[in-house]
Design an enzyme around this catalytic site. Sequence first.
Site, short mmCIF file in Angstrom:
data_model
loop_
_atom_site.label_atom_id
_atom_site.label_comp_id
_atom_site.label_asym_id
_atom_site.label_seq_id
_atom_site.Cartn_x
_atom_site.Cartn_y
_atom_site.Cartn_z
N HIS A 349 4.58 7.12 -33.66
CA HIS A 349 5.73 7.29 -32.76
C HIS A 349 5.42 8.25 -31.63
O HIS A 349 4.45 9.01 -31.64
CB HIS A 349 6.97 7.75 -33.54
CG HIS A 349 6.87 9.13 -34.12
ND1 HIS A 349 6.97 10.28 -33.37
CD2 HIS A 349 6.69 9.55 -35.41
CE1 HIS A 349 6.86 11.34 -34.14
NE2 HIS A 349 6.69 10.93 -35.39
N CYS A 367 3.54 11.87 -39.96
CA CYS A 367 3.47 10.73 -39.06
C CYS A 367 2.24 10.82 -38.16
O CYS A 367 1.56 11.84 -38.11
CB CYS A 367 4.73 10.66 -38.19
SG CYS A 367 6.22 10.20 -39.11
#
Length: 413
Positions: A349, A367
């Site tokens: 992301h 992440c």
Amino acid sequence: MWSRRKMLAAGAGVAAAAALAACNDGNKGKAAWSGGGGASPGTEAGGGGGGGAPATLTITPAADTKDVSPTSQVTVAIDNGTLNTVTVAAGNKNLDGKLSEDKRTWTSSGTLAYGQTYTVTVAGAGADGKDVSQTASFTTLQPKAVANITFQANPMAALKNGGTYGVGQPVIVFFNKAVKNQDAAEQAMKVTTSPPVEGKWHWVTNQSAHWRPEKYWAKGTTVKVSVNLLGVDLGNGTFGGGNASANFSIGPSRIAIADSNTHQMECYIDGQMVKKIPISMGKGGTTTGSKGETIDFFTRSGVHVLMTKEPIVTMSSASYGITDKKNPNYYEEQIKLACRISLSGEYVHSADWNIPSQGKANTSHGCVNVAPANAQWFYDTFDTGDVVEVRNTPKNLPLTDGIGDWNVPWHQW
């Protein structure tokens, strides 16, 4: 001494008895009735009229049969006559069927339902000119539970029939009931590919069966999955609820390799590296969650398969156990261009706040952080079923954390 007349009469009686016995033996397990005036089974209906043998009806399943499988076919046949009408009904719903051109047989084309009593009503005419009619009933089996299936792209998204997916996309059949007799279920499931490729089923849970080839799919492969589950005994009184099929195709090969040591993600399309993206992955270390559990911050190594894409996602540490706002690891943020790669919350992301670390250090909560422009390119380029392979971290992606299928060695699959 017997007269010749008496001897001939006795001989005729023996022949008639033999003929009746042969008729009865030939109709074991079926319902057979002679036509005309409500005559009893196996008895000639009336005399004279047409001069021929009386019509005989045979209905399958036989009258009063119990626990008939819903896959059974209902048939009605007539000897020495023709059928006019046949209805097979449960309540106010008729079963579809077709009369043969010679009007001597009727065969069902519809599917029986579980736990129903079907009444077969037949009307016809004998070759002797007499009307023929009969009514019989049978009952289908009643399972303790009925299992239905859905085709999934992953645990978070249904498979789009006719859709295009990445080279890491497995075939997933999800059952809404636990399956004990998995061998029977596998025999009812078939995968056909073009070009042909060998693959195998693997039960990720007792409700989810995955099929994949040994290696990633080849670009352009078409895949069809058919499940003929109706009437299949899945164990513990559970039976399959119906049949279904779906198909999808494989798009270009898109594989991203994210390396924790180099802090780079190399992106390949059809075998050619097209972009290298600076990244920051999980910082490692542990903390204690609200229930006393140990929580770590490592990105999981292994093959991930992209599951969903969302332009904005609310991400919160509370989703995995950090609820205390005083904990330095607590967060709740609106994250842009989020491509999910695991059920436990790993994404590729956009992270504009973390640009200084990208390409240099791992500082995320797990992440794969990338800069906004790179995040937009990845979001626009990669899609469901594409591969993100993470390397050189101390924790591995479990089979059940999203789609960990490709991390299971082929000989264990």
